[in-house]
Design a protein around this motif. Structure first.
Motif, PDB file in Angstrom:
ATOM      1  N   UNK A 191       0.845  -1.199   0.000  1.00 14.96           N
ATOM      2  CA  UNK A 191       0.000   0.000   0.000  1.00 14.96           C
ATOM      3  C   UNK A 191       0.881   1.250   0.000  1.00 14.96           C
ATOM      4  N   UNK A 192       1.644   1.470  -1.074  1.00 12.86           N
ATOM      5  CA  UNK A 192       2.547   2.632  -1.121  1.00 12.86           C
ATOM      6  C   UNK A 192       1.771   3.943  -1.170  1.00 12.86           C
ATOM      7  N   UNK A 193       2.404   5.003  -0.696  1.00 14.29           N
ATOM      8  CA  UNK A 193       1.797   6.331  -0.742  1.00 14.29           C
ATOM      9  C   UNK A 193       2.873   7.362  -1.067  1.00 14.29           C
ATOM     10  N   UNK A 194       2.488   8.374  -1.827  1.00 15.84           N
ATOM     11  CA  UNK A 194       3.413   9.453  -2.186  1.00 15.84           C
ATOM     12  C   UNK A 194       3.152  10.718  -1.378  1.00 15.84           C
ATOM     13  N   UNK A 195       2.206  10.625  -0.450  1.00 14.15           N
ATOM     14  CA  UNK A 195       1.834  11.790   0.361  1.00 14.15           C
ATOM     15  C   UNK A 195       1.974  11.414   1.828  1.00 14.15           C
ATOM     16  N   UNK A 196       2.934  12.025   2.512  1.00 11.56           N
ATOM     17  CA  UNK A 196       3.210  11.690   3.902  1.00 11.56           C
ATOM     18  C   UNK A 196       2.001  11.943   4.789  1.00 11.56           C
ATOM     19  N   UNK A 197       1.344  13.084   4.618  1.00  6.74           N
ATOM     20  CA  UNK A 197       0.187  13.414   5.460  1.00  6.74           C
ATOM     21  C   UNK A 197      -0.955  12.439   5.207  1.00  6.74           C
ATOM     22  N   UNK A 198      -1.216  12.138   3.935  1.00 14.04           N
ATOM     23  CA  UNK A 198      -2.293  11.200   3.607  1.00 14.04           C
ATOM     24  C   UNK A 198      -1.977   9.819   4.170  1.00 14.04           C
ATOM     25  N   UNK A 199      -0.694   9.452   4.145  1.00 20.62           N
ATOM     26  CA  UNK A 199      -0.292   8.171   4.700  1.00 20.62           C
ATOM     27  C   UNK A 199      -0.528   8.108   6.194  1.00 20.62           C
ATOM     28  N   UNK A 200      -0.234   9.210   6.895  1.00 17.55           N
ATOM     29  CA  UNK A 200      -0.445   9.257   8.346  1.00 17.55           C
ATOM     30  C   UNK A 200      -1.936   9.174   8.675  1.00 17.55           C
ATOM     31  N   UNK A 201      -2.759   9.851   7.869  1.00 14.42           N
ATOM     32  CA  UNK A 201      -4.202   9.793   8.087  1.00 14.42           C
ATOM     33  C   UNK A 201      -4.735   8.373   7.861  1.00 14.42           C
ATOM     34  N   UNK A 202      -4.168   7.699   6.857  1.00 17.73           N
ATOM     35  CA  UNK A 202      -4.584   6.320   6.584  1.00 17.73           C
ATOM     36  C   UNK A 202      -4.192   5.394   7.732  1.00 17.73           C
ATOM     37  N   UNK A 203      -3.028   5.663   8.341  1.00 16.04           N
ATOM     38  CA  UNK A 203      -2.579   4.858   9.482  1.00 16.04           C
ATOM     39  C   UNK A 203      -3.568   4.933  10.636  1.00 16.04           C
ATOM     40  N   UNK A 204      -4.213   6.086  10.788  1.00 13.80           N
ATOM     41  CA  UNK A 204      -5.111   6.314  11.919  1.00 13.80           C
ATOM     42  C   UNK A 204      -6.568   5.978  11.615  1.00 13.80           C
ATOM     43  N   UNK A 205      -6.870   5.717  10.360  1.00 17.20           N
ATOM     44  CA  UNK A 205      -8.257   5.464   9.968  1.00 17.20           C
ATOM     45  C   UNK A 205      -8.666   4.026  10.286  1.00 17.20           C
ATOM     46  N   UNK A 206      -9.829   3.868  10.872  1.00 17.92           N
ATOM     47  CA  UNK A 206     -10.327   2.521  11.183  1.00 17.92           C
ATOM     48  C   UNK A 206     -10.787   1.784   9.924  1.00 17.92           C
ATOM     49  N   UNK A 207     -10.940   2.524   8.814  1.00 19.12           N
ATOM     50  CA  UNK A 207     -11.374   1.910   7.558  1.00 19.12           C
ATOM     51  C   UNK A 207     -10.204   1.350   6.759  1.00 19.12           C
ATOM     52  N   UNK A 208      -8.977   1.646   7.178  1.00 20.17           N
ATOM     53  CA  UNK A 208      -7.796   1.199   6.445  1.00 20.17           C
ATOM     54  C   UNK A 208      -7.549  -0.288   6.659  1.00 20.17           C
ATOM     55  N   UNK A 209      -6.818  -0.883   5.754  1.00 15.66           N
ATOM     56  CA  UNK A 209      -6.401  -2.276   5.884  1.00 15.66           C
ATOM     57  C   UNK A 209      -5.582  -2.436   7.166  1.00 15.66           C
ATOM     58  N   UNK A 210      -5.655  -3.613   7.787  1.00 14.33           N
ATOM     59  CA  UNK A 210      -4.975  -3.797   9.080  1.00 14.33           C
ATOM     60  C   UNK A 210      -3.465  -3.578   8.973  1.00 14.33           C
ATOM     61  N   UNK A 211      -2.868  -3.879   7.816  1.00 12.01           N
ATOM     62  CA  UNK A 211      -1.427  -3.657   7.656  1.00 12.01           C
ATOM     63  C   UNK A 211      -1.096  -2.165   7.630  1.00 12.01           C
ATOM     64  N   UNK A 212      -1.985  -1.371   7.056  1.00 10.08           N
ATOM     65  CA  UNK A 212      -1.788   0.079   7.035  1.00 10.08           C
ATOM     66  C   UNK A 212      -1.862   0.639   8.456  1.00 10.08           C
TER      67      UNK A 212
END
Length: 304
Positions: A191-212
């Motif tokens: 699940x690569x990301x080119x946006x650091x902020x978007x990646x951090x938000x995905x890390x905190x989202x309960x809707x994200x994949x468990x690995x994220x």
């Protein structure tokens, strides 16, 4: 017959080769080449030497070839230790551990291939086996590193340093960081990301994949765990009365700080391949250096 001095050099060379094999294995995962030889193991597409011209086939086959050569070297390494050192010597025990964990490392690698836990597989089972693989690879490099350390100190058996036993728990911190690092690396590959902020938000989202959601553990624990260790070793370098302990502790603190800073660089630059592999290399350098520091403290005398 190999002499003890030659065995010491051989052990160091084996340690370097062990890390190279592990780094090539990381390249197999990062390049999604885990299925390059199909679902057959140890043969590649059912052949000893594959005819396929796909790039990923040769990435995977290259790793298997390196691992096969490694297996024969480790067998000789253990045989030589039995010939050189007496029964009960630590170098002999470490060589046996190297042989055992080389076998389990191969079996775990085979399991990844045979059960399809490669390329884009994002199941919890793959994450579990990846954690086991990371633990086993750490134990394997640790066994070789301790064999080398025992060979260096083979002619001296001084009393353990005061309070030595409490230092034995320090490697557990790096082991935990290694496991979370394996999950973070797997997550970044899938699940690569080119946006650091978007990646951090995905890390905190309960809707994200468990690995994220899991990958955020690694940088947090790295700051807390590795940072605490760096401070511990710096304080140790200031308080120790043994000059060699001072030097080794300062070096350990410096290596840990380097690892933390490089980890942040890897995060900021969105984990390019070369940084992922270098970061893994640093992790193993930190791991083996810490184990050797603990082993040294065991043999440093009471003036540490």
């Amino acid at each position: 017959m190999m002499t003890r001095a030659q065995y010491k050099k051989f052990a160091f060379g084996l340690l370097v080769y062990t890390i190279l094999v592990i780094l090539w294995g990381a390249w197999v995962r990062i390049s999604h080449s885990g299925d390059g030889c199909g679902d057959t193991w140890p043969l590649c597409h059912g052949q000893l030497i594959p005819e396929a011209q796909r790039g990923k086939t040769w990435v995977e086959y290259g790793h298997r070839l390196m691992s096969g050569i490694y297996g024969f070297i480790v067998i000789y390494f253990y045989w030589a230790a039995r010939k050189i050192y007496p029964v009960g010597h630590f170098a002999r025990k470490a060589a046996l551990a190297t042989l055992v964990f080389m076998i389990t490392e191969a079996l775990l690698g085979a399991k990844l291939v045979l059960f399809g836990l490669v390329t884009t597989n994002d199941t919890p089972y793959r994450a579990f086996i990846m954690a086991l693989h990371q633990v086993n690879s750490f134990v394997l490099t640790g066994a070789v590193a301790l064999a080398f350390a025992a060979a260096v100190l083979s002619d001296t058996t001084p009393a353990p340093a005061a309070g030595y036993k409490r230092f034995k728990l320090l490697p557990l911190i790096i082991m935990v960081l290694g496991i979370t690092g394996a999950w973070a690396s797997l997550s970044n590959s899938l699940f690569p990301t080119d946006d650091l902020f978007a990646g951090l938000m995905a890390d905190l989202s309960t809707d994200s994949h468990f690995l994220v959601r899991l990958r955020g553990l690694h940088p947090v624990l790295a700051v807390l765990g590795a940072g605490s260790l760096a401070l511990f070793f710096w304080l140790k370098s200031q308080s120790a009365t043994n000059e060699l302990v001072q030097k080794k502790s300062a070096q350990m603190s410096g290596i840990l700080v380097t690892g933390i800073l490089f980890g942040f660089g890897t995060l900021i630059f969105h984990a390019p391949t070369w940084m992922k592999i270098t970061h893994l290399c640093l992790a193993h350098v930190i791991w083996v250096t810490l184990l050797q520091w603990v082993f040294f403290m065991r043999n440093a005398g009471k003036n540490a």
